[in-house]
Design an enzyme around this catalytic site. Structure first.
Site, PDB file in Angstrom:
ATOM      1  N   HIS A 132       1.309   5.113   4.428  1.00  0.00           N
ATOM      2  CA  HIS A 132       0.414   5.521   3.342  1.00  0.00           C
ATOM      3  C   HIS A 132       0.682   6.961   2.900  1.00  0.00           C
ATOM      4  O   HIS A 132       0.784   7.248   1.705  1.00  0.00           O
ATOM      5  CB  HIS A 132      -1.040   5.373   3.784  1.00  0.00           C
ATOM      6  CG  HIS A 132      -1.504   3.960   3.816  1.00  0.00           C
ATOM      7  ND1 HIS A 132      -2.825   3.602   3.973  1.00  0.00           N
ATOM      8  CD2 HIS A 132      -0.824   2.786   3.703  1.00  0.00           C
ATOM      9  CE1 HIS A 132      -2.946   2.286   3.949  1.00  0.00           C
ATOM     10  NE2 HIS A 132      -1.736   1.777   3.805  1.00  0.00           N
ATOM     11  N   SER A 181       0.816  -1.215   0.000  1.00  0.00           N
ATOM     12  CA  SER A 181       0.000   0.000   0.000  1.00  0.00           C
ATOM     13  C   SER A 181       0.848   1.262   0.000  1.00  0.00           C
ATOM     14  O   SER A 181       0.366   2.324  -0.429  1.00  0.00           O
ATOM     15  CB  SER A 181      -0.953   0.003   1.199  1.00  0.00           C
ATOM     16  OG  SER A 181      -0.260  -0.288   2.391  1.00  0.00           O
TER      17      SER A 181
END
Length: 303
Positions: A253, A207
């Site tokens: 992230h 991610s």
């Protein structure tokens, strides 16, 4: 005095074969084995090769190779992540590698010997009393972490996003630029996790790179003058999940998002006259900055 009969033409590459077909470009006789389809008529192999050398290969709007439209790099990355997930499950020998860990109501898998080895980890004391982590020289974790996942659900969510975003970006950027974007964005997210997470907190997942692809998609679409209204809601939803779901690395992230945007800006707005040079230097500068930040964190932990 009698005239000699006319000589039947023979292939210039195969003298034993008679033929009445000639190359449309050099006018030499060619047999069926030497005939190459052309826009009009046929050409010999040498003329076809010469024509290919004189034609410049197709490039994307940002200087990349046209092979990116096939999505080979995206497929290889997905295959590599799937392979690492299988190895992770096998290393756990029936534990909670698939599901039963934390996050998404327990649907996320737990840690495995492989994730313990390759996840981002600043510095921690292991069960056998040894101290390990990036600060202890395990720098590979900044790379391996982007190919490891906590459970199949974690993997599938990231691979779906990679399939959707990756093919489009690879087609626009070309294979080499796309893989550079992916790896540097993933590294940027892992460096951010190293900087801002607890030193004994392990994080892993693609991610970090995926959020970089989100940012890059927005930048590239803006540069091409395309509508970005479709990508913004998806990005916002993913950011909400990042802050709302327990166990997700917020720093990872956001770090991937910022790094992906930086690399995409370099690739999208590099001047055409020196595009490859500027893209290479700019991406390398981002990479050097990440390494400097990681070194600073290491000195802070060891000091």
């Amino acid at each position: 005095m009698s005239e000699s009969p006319p000589t039947t033409p023979v292939c210039y590459r195969h003298p034993g074969r008679e033929t009445y077909i000639r190359c449309n470009r050099c006018d030499r006789p060619i047999c069926p084995d030497c005939m190459r389809e052309a826009a009009v008529g046929h050409q010999c192999p040498e003329c076809v090769d010469e024509g290919r050398r004189s034609v410049r290969p197709a490039r994307t709007a940002f200087g990349g190779g046209d092979a990116g439209r096939h999505g080979y790099v995206t497929k290889v990355l997905i295959g590599l992540n799937l392979m690492m997930m299988l190895v992770s499950i096998l290393s756990d020998r029936g534990g909670d590698a698939v599901a039963g860990g934390s996050g998404f109501g327990g649907l996320m898998g737990g840690s495995t010997p492989l994730t313990n080895w390759g996840a981002v980890l600043g510095q921690a004391v292991f069960l056998d009393g040894t101290v390990g982590g990036i600060a202890q020289g395990e720098w590979y974790r900044l790379v391996t972490a982007m190919f490891l996942h906590y459970g199949v659900l974690h993997l599938l969510l990231n691979m779906w996003a990679l399939w959707v975003l990756g093919r489009s970006l690879e087609a626009v950027l070309g294979p080499a630029r796309f893989v550079a974007l992916y790896l540097v964005a993933g590294l940027g997210g892992n460096v951010a996790a190293y900087l801002f997470s607890a030193e004994n907190q392990a994080t892993a997942g693609a991610s970090t790179a995926i959020f970089g692809l989100f940012a890059a998609t927005f930048v590239i679409m803006r540069r091409l003058g395309r509508d970005t209204s479709a990508i913004l809601p998806i990005l916002v939803i993913n950011l909400i999940f990042t802050f709302a779901v327990p166990g997700i690395s917020i720093a990872g992230h956001l770090g991937g998002l910022v790094t992906g945007a930086m690399v995409a800006l370099v690739m999208a707005y590099a001047p055409r006259s020196h595009r490859t040079l500027v893209q290479s230097v700019g991406t390398t500068a981002v990479l050097v900055l990440l390494l400097v930040l990681a070194l600073g964190r290491t000195f802070a932990l060891l000091g």
